[in-house]
Design an enzyme around this catalytic site. Structure first.
Site, PDB file in Angstrom:
ATOM      1  N   ASP A  48     -50.830  -6.545  28.078  1.00 49.36           N
ATOM      2  CA  ASP A  48     -50.708  -6.786  29.516  1.00 49.36           C
ATOM      3  C   ASP A  48     -49.731  -5.772  30.110  1.00 49.36           C
ATOM      4  O   ASP A  48     -48.574  -5.695  29.662  1.00 49.36           O
ATOM      5  CB  ASP A  48     -50.177  -8.217  29.712  1.00 49.36           C
ATOM      6  CG  ASP A  48     -50.439  -8.736  31.115  1.00 49.36           C
ATOM      7  OD1 ASP A  48     -50.802  -7.925  31.989  1.00 49.36           O
ATOM      8  OD2 ASP A  48     -50.272  -9.949  31.326  1.00 49.36           O
ATOM      9  N   ASP A  49     -50.177  -4.983  31.072  1.00 49.95           N
ATOM     10  CA  ASP A  49     -49.289  -4.039  31.782  1.00 49.95           C
ATOM     11  C   ASP A  49     -48.776  -2.888  30.915  1.00 49.95           C
ATOM     12  O   ASP A  49     -47.790  -2.243  31.283  1.00 49.95           O
ATOM     13  CB  ASP A  49     -48.016  -4.741  32.320  1.00 49.95           C
ATOM     14  CG  ASP A  49     -48.231  -5.538  33.591  1.00 49.95           C
ATOM     15  OD1 ASP A  49     -49.372  -5.635  34.073  1.00 49.95           O
ATOM     16  OD2 ASP A  49     -47.234  -6.084  34.104  1.00 49.95           O
ATOM     17  N   CYS A  84     -54.296  -7.075  36.989  1.00 49.03           N
ATOM     18  CA  CYS A  84     -54.671  -7.930  35.851  1.00 49.03           C
ATOM     19  C   CYS A  84     -56.026  -8.595  35.993  1.00 49.03           C
ATOM     20  O   CYS A  84     -56.931  -8.338  35.203  1.00 49.03           O
ATOM     21  CB  CYS A  84     -53.636  -9.029  35.629  1.00 49.03           C
ATOM     22  SG  CYS A  84     -51.995  -8.417  35.254  1.00 49.03           S
ATOM     23  N   ASP A 317     -54.672  -3.826  29.895  1.00 50.89           N
ATOM     24  CA  ASP A 317     -55.515  -4.090  31.074  1.00 50.89           C
ATOM     25  C   ASP A 317     -55.369  -3.029  32.170  1.00 50.89           C
ATOM     26  O   ASP A 317     -56.285  -2.823  32.956  1.00 50.89           O
ATOM     27  CB  ASP A 317     -55.328  -5.522  31.614  1.00 50.89           C
ATOM     28  CG  ASP A 317     -53.882  -5.882  31.924  1.00 50.89           C
ATOM     29  OD1 ASP A 317     -52.985  -5.046  31.717  1.00 50.89           O
ATOM     30  OD2 ASP A 317     -53.651  -7.023  32.383  1.00 50.89           O
TER      31      ASP A 317
END
Ligand SMILES: *[C@@H]1O[C@H](CO)[C@@H](O)[C@H](O)[C@H]1NC(C)=O
Ligand SMILES: *[C@@H]1O[C@H](CO)[C@@H](O)[C@H](O)[C@H]1NC(C)=O
Ligand SMILES: *[C@@H]1O[C@H](CO)[C@@H](O)[C@H](O)[C@H]1NC(C)=O
Ligand SMILES: *[C@@H]1O[C@H](CO)[C@@H](O)[C@H](O)[C@H]1NC(C)=O
Ligand SMILES: *[C@@H]1O[C@H](CO)[C@@H](O)[C@H](O)[C@H]1NC(C)=O
Ligand SMILES: *[C@@H]1O[C@H](CO)[C@@H](O)[C@H](O)[C@H]1NC(C)=O
Ligand SMILES: *[C@@H]1O[C@H](CO)[C@@H](O)[C@H](O)[C@H]1NC(C)=O
Ligand SMILES: *[C@@H]1O[C@H](CO)[C@@H](O)[C@H](O)[C@H]1NC(C)=O
Ligand SMILES: *[C@@H]1O[C@H](CO)[C@@H](O)[C@H](O)[C@H]1NC(C)=O
Ligand SMILES: *[C@@H]1O[C@H](CO)[C@@H](O)[C@H](O)[C@H]1NC(C)=O
Ligand SMILES: *[C@@H]1O[C@H](CO)[C@@H](O)[C@H](O)[C@H]1NC(C)=O
Length: 511
Positions: A48-49, A84, A317
């Site tokens: 994530d990120d 996201c 993502d």
């Protein structure tokens, strides 16, 4: 001789059933033409990120050896939208946002909404693989609004998953709720029992241990390196001297850029910079647990004899920025730091230690998984393209795409931000120092082309119909917007390409 039938009582029927059971166990299917094809396992690790451009892969030492050096590292991998929920929806459906219609991280922007569940979830890649006999396992963050009581709560198990361990809501490391196959599972803040990245690792090891019938599809979606950046206790002192990298656009005023970026205060205050340095360090610390996850899960595959038959994908993502163009910390921007992602792949037939330059998109993951399972992507609504032929060196890359679409719908509140009223209505993510990271008019579409020219062309849906153009060859940090100086015929050509892309679906997105 009687016709062969599954349920027949003839000895041929029994023989056939035994044969089928054996072949399933061996992970083999009979093709329509009578040929045999092995069904390989698929593992996707989705962070994530995690950026590529700011050095986000530096802490991933084991991952780089176990996946990258054992397979292919893609240096031109991109998310088609830098947020996201829309990006994860693109990964699941293999489609651009204008086709899956997930616009932002809220329910009313279709993030995990009822309409998404009804019209999009039935076409996500796990559904096709499950129909094809795959045991499918999901563990971790799904879509930001997953588990909301308005859309079925934890009882809702998205279509396609045989084993489901979905995080309710957005990324967290402690004090979270999971849906364990539709049952609520609450967690506190004890490292040994609750640290989410480790819990996902442990549950995936158990899944593999108990797996009786390959092939499997496994998706692991840890919270790192998303806020609140809570590292495992033994990693809290790592990288004590690391600071956010002072890239070419760090603390630079984007004075020729769109409205939102022009609002960013430059130079940033020392306290803001200190905050950014701390966040950057904490992001790396959280990733160390993901690196352990990769080592443990791949170790388990090895010890169970499954490694040689498994494709492993590692990606994020979308990217992230930390001080670029004086924007504090976030994603949502059209620039390289937000749209580029890491992508490493290993598996059967993939030559080790390769660096690949072809542009691969997050919408290509689903089509590639389908291709691995022997499913014809042209018979699905997916916009992306399988890169399996590139991986196993079956086709030359001359027929691969050279450009693609990036699209984003800005988020903004209806009213003014009470902490930062001077900025007017419709802005969001204003921290620290009232620098806002998003606005409803941060809505844009871009063509990013890598060859024969290396260029980005973007149009905004704002009151100025603002245009940004970057020559990525001469200006890799995107410091100079050449929209006003470049040959107008090139602008015209890019505008036409953009219009085509924004209307594409399925095969027309691939040509
Ligand atoms: C949400 O998705 C549905 C169906 O997929 C679509 O009809 C609707 O327009 C979408 N909403 C937005 C805001 O795009
Ligand atoms: C977890 O929740 C407890 C109780 O509400 C709270 O005291 C604690 O600070 C929270 N811990 C984290 C890491 O969020
Ligand atoms: C994961 O498993 C390891 C080894 O059994 C254990 O030490 C650790 O506490 C577990 N962590 C979680 C969050 O379940
Ligand atoms: C901010 O930091 C810079 C570089 O470390 C230093 O030269 C400057 O004096 C600091 N400014 C203030 C107001 O503290
Ligand atoms: C990959 O290349 C690196 C550096 O060139 C080398 O150290 C490593 O041993 C190679 N790994 C494999 C699996 O070939
Ligand atoms: C295609 O592969 C060749 C090497 O075979 C490489 O030089 C070229 O950069 C590749 N093209 C793209 C778009 O990656
Ligand atoms: C895949 O499906 C398309 C469209 O139905 C068809 O034209 C093509 O021949 C199929 N490819 C294979 C390999 O079966
Ligand atoms: C992959 O393809 C390239 C160019 O077509 C060729 O030079 C190379 O030997 C191939 N590698 C393998 C492992 O087949
Ligand atoms: C999310 O998208 C929907 C539909 O476009 C919009 O109504 C809503 O205001 C958006 N949410 C935010 C926070 O921007
Ligand atoms: C974008 O929205 C903000 C806040 O409502 C407004 O002040 C600004 O003028 C808008 N900019 C453009 C170019 O539309
Ligand atoms: C981009 O920069 C390169 C290198 O300076 C130059 O050769 C090329 O003509 C430029 N392209 C455009 C479209 O300006």
């Amino acid at each position: 001789m009687p016709a062969l039938s599954m349920g027949g009582s003839s000895k041929y029927g029994i023989l056939f059933s035994l044969l089928t059971a054996w072949m399933l166990a061996m992970g083999t299917v009979i093709e329509a033409g009578g040929g045999r094809r092995e069904r390989h396992n698929i593992l996707l690790i989705l962070t994530d990120d995690q950026d590529l451009v700011l050095g986000g892969m530096t802490p991933m030492k084991k991952t780089q050896v176990l996946i990258g050096q054992s397979g292919a590292s893609f240096s031109n991998a991109f998310a088609v939208t830098p947020l996201c929920c829309p990006s994860r929806s693109s990964i699941l459906t293999g489609s651009y946002p204008h086709n899956h219609l997930v616009r932002n991280n809220s329910l009313d922007g279709n993030c995990s909404s009822q309409l998404w569940q009804k019209f999009q979830e039935p076409f996500t890649f796990p559904v096709y693989l499950q129909k094809r006999g795959y045991q499918t396992f999901y563990a971790g963050k799904y879509l930001n609004q997953y588990g909301d009581p308005q859309v079925g709560g934890v009882q809702h198990i998205p279509m396609g998953w045989t084993y489901w361990l979905g995080l309710v809501g957005n990324s967290k490391y402690y004090n979270y709720t999971l849906s364990a196959n539709g049952h609520e599972e609450k967690h506190g803040e004890h490292y040994e029992e609750d640290y989410l990245t480790d819990l996902l690792t442990n549950r995936s090891l158990e899944f593999l241990q108990k797996l009786s019938q390959p092939p499997f599809l496994m998706v692991l979606a840890p919270p790192a390196s998303h806020s609140p950046w809570t590292a495992a206790p033994h990693y809290k002192s790592a990288y004590s001297t690391i600071k956010a990298p002072r890239t070419g656009s760090f603390n630079v005023h984007g004075k020729d850029k769109h409205w939102l970026v022009r609002q960013a205060k430059t130079p940033m205050s020392n306290t803001s910079i200190e905050f950014l340095d701390n966040v950057y360090r904490e992001r790396w610390q959280t990733l160390l647990s993901v690196d352990d996850m990769v080592a443990k899960v791949l170790g388990q595959l090895e010890s169970l004899g499954l490694m040689s038959n498994t494709y492993v994908f590692y990606t994020s993502d979308h990217g992230y920025h930390v001080g670029q163009f004086s924007l504090p910390i976030d994603k949502r921007q059209l620039y390289e730091f937000d749209i580029r992602v890491p992508l490493l792949v290993r598996g059967p037939g993939i030559k080790p230690n390769q660096t690949r330059l072809e542009p691969i998109l997050n919408i290509d993951l689903g089509p590639t998984f389908l291709d691995i399972a022997g499913i014809n992507v042209s018979q699905t609504p997916m916009d992306g393209q399988s890169f399996l032929p590139l991986l196993v060196n079956k086709t030359h890359n001359s027929s691969w795409r050279s450009d693609f679409l990036v699209e984003y719908t800005g988020e903004g509140s209806g009213g003014r931000d009470p902490k930062c009223p001077s900025l007017g209505p419709g802005v969001s993510q204003c921290f620290p120092d009232c620098v806002c990271e998003d606005a409803f008019n941060n809505t844009y579409a871009c063509v990013r082309t890598l060859s024969p020219i290396n260029l980005q062309y973007c149009e905004f849906a704002d009151t100025q119909a603002f245009v940004e153009v970057y020559n990525m060859t001469s200006d890799p940090h995107q410091l100079v917007n050449i929209a006003k100086t470049v040959d107008p015929s090139l602008l015209e050509q890019m505008n036409q390409r953009l219009i085509k892309f924004q209307a594409c679906s399925g095969a027309s997105c691939r040509s």
